[in-house]
Scaffold this active site. Structure first.
Site, mmCIF file in Angstrom:
data_model
loop_
_atom_site.group_PDB
_atom_site.id
_atom_site.type_symbol
_atom_site.label_atom_id
_atom_site.label_comp_id
_atom_site.label_asym_id
_atom_site.label_seq_id
_atom_site.Cartn_x
_atom_site.Cartn_y
_atom_site.Cartn_z
ATOM 1 N N LEU A 167 0.856 -1.172 0.000
ATOM 2 C CA LEU A 167 0.000 0.000 0.000
ATOM 3 C C LEU A 167 0.898 1.229 0.000
ATOM 4 O O LEU A 167 1.950 1.239 0.646
ATOM 5 C CB LEU A 167 -0.900 0.030 1.246
ATOM 6 C CG LEU A 167 -2.032 -1.000 1.330
ATOM 7 C CD1 LEU A 167 -2.775 -0.854 2.655
ATOM 8 C CD2 LEU A 167 -2.996 -0.850 0.165
ATOM 9 N N ASP A 168 0.481 2.269 -0.741
ATOM 10 C CA ASP A 168 1.230 3.519 -0.725
ATOM 11 C C ASP A 168 1.351 4.020 0.705
ATOM 12 O O ASP A 168 0.462 3.806 1.537
ATOM 13 C CB ASP A 168 0.531 4.585 -1.574
ATOM 14 C CG ASP A 168 0.541 4.247 -3.057
ATOM 15 O OD1 ASP A 168 1.300 3.346 -3.456
ATOM 16 O OD2 ASP A 168 -0.226 4.885 -3.807
ATOM 17 N N ARG A 169 2.421 4.716 0.975
ATOM 18 C CA ARG A 169 2.694 5.179 2.342
ATOM 19 C C ARG A 169 1.507 5.914 2.987
ATOM 20 O O ARG A 169 1.165 5.635 4.134
ATOM 21 C CB ARG A 169 3.943 6.057 2.357
ATOM 22 C CG ARG A 169 4.261 6.589 3.751
ATOM 23 C CD ARG A 169 5.572 7.341 3.794
ATOM 24 N NE ARG A 169 5.800 7.823 5.148
ATOM 25 C CZ ARG A 169 6.954 7.743 5.789
ATOM 26 N NH1 ARG A 169 7.992 7.171 5.208
ATOM 27 N NH2 ARG A 169 7.084 8.209 7.017
ATOM 28 N N VAL A 213 -1.591 5.634 2.538
ATOM 29 C CA VAL A 213 -2.839 4.853 2.518
ATOM 30 C C VAL A 213 -2.846 3.829 3.647
ATOM 31 O O VAL A 213 -1.857 3.142 3.891
ATOM 32 C CB VAL A 213 -3.008 4.146 1.161
ATOM 33 C CG1 VAL A 213 -4.305 3.334 1.125
ATOM 34 C CG2 VAL A 213 -2.969 5.158 0.027
#
Length: 218
Positions: free
Chosen positions: A57-59, A61
């Site tokens: 997951l993107d940081r 998110v």
């Protein structure tokens, strides 16, 4: 660390917003290390502890993630990612109104800036990106829509880029929304994760509720 499920093969947890999925240049405490430390301390395991990173997951998110506790589980879960049997549903809040539909694009990542963009399919190194907007709830007063998104492919920043490219950027997205303001937290959450258990083959679904804050509360 919030744990949804754990057995000898997998552990399903909730990633906190702004925590790296794995170690990066910031040296901030990442989720992969947190899971590894938890297993090491809880079960008093000596030496290095194996934890397999299956997806990311993107940081900024948050939401539900699964990690493998054995190499066999890691391999089988990774196969499900490749064959699109590991299903991920996200909740996002976007600017404007957009009806349920399938978004298909080609994307290119700039590794120097760590940003992606939609490009022509003939662009060298471009990768196919697809997602499905399952439903959309528009709030006219705020000119925002809450959407549930099924991610078919897993490209870098995919949801953020595909919506932004259609002039419906995510609320609070500092990278891809020029109207985002300092201090806002991106309105993107990994809410549902479904996969086959790597050994029992049981189809399992886990849900992480969106935070009780604006604009998720619209």
């Amino acid at each position: 660390m919030k744990i949804f499920y754990e057995d000898n093969h997998i552990i399903v947890v909730e990633k906190k917003p702004n925590q790296p999925t794995q170690e990066d240049a910031s040296n901030d405490y990442d989720l992969l290390s947190e899971v590894r430390d938890y297993i090491k301390v809880t079960y008093n395991k000596p030496g290095n502890v194996f934890v397999g990173l299956v997806h990311r997951l993107d940081r900024p998110v948050g939401g539900v993630m699964v990690f493998a506790k054995t190499s066999k589980a890691a391999s089988r879960l990774s196969d499900q990612v490749r064959t699109h049997k590991l299903d991920k549903i996200y909740t996002a809040v976007i600017q404007g109104a957009l009806e349920p539909q399938t978004l298909r694009d080609y994307m290119l990542k700039n590794r120097k800036t760590n940003m992606s963009r939609v490009v022509s399919k003939n662009t060298p190194e471009a990768k196919y990106a697809e997602l499905v907007i399952l439903n959309s709830f528009y709030n006219a007063e705020h000119n925002l829509s809450t959407v549930n998104v099924s991610l078919i492919t897993g490209r870098s920043h995919q949801i953020r880029v595909q919506f932004s490219s259609r002039n419906h950027p995510l609320w609070g997205d500092a990278r891809y929304n020029p109207q985002a303001k300092a201090g806002q937290q991106i309105a993107l959450w990994a809410t549902t994760l479904t996969f086959d258990h790597p050994t029992t083959k049981e189809r399992m679904t886990f849900e992480s509720h969106t935070p009780d804050r604006y604009p998720f509360t619209l």
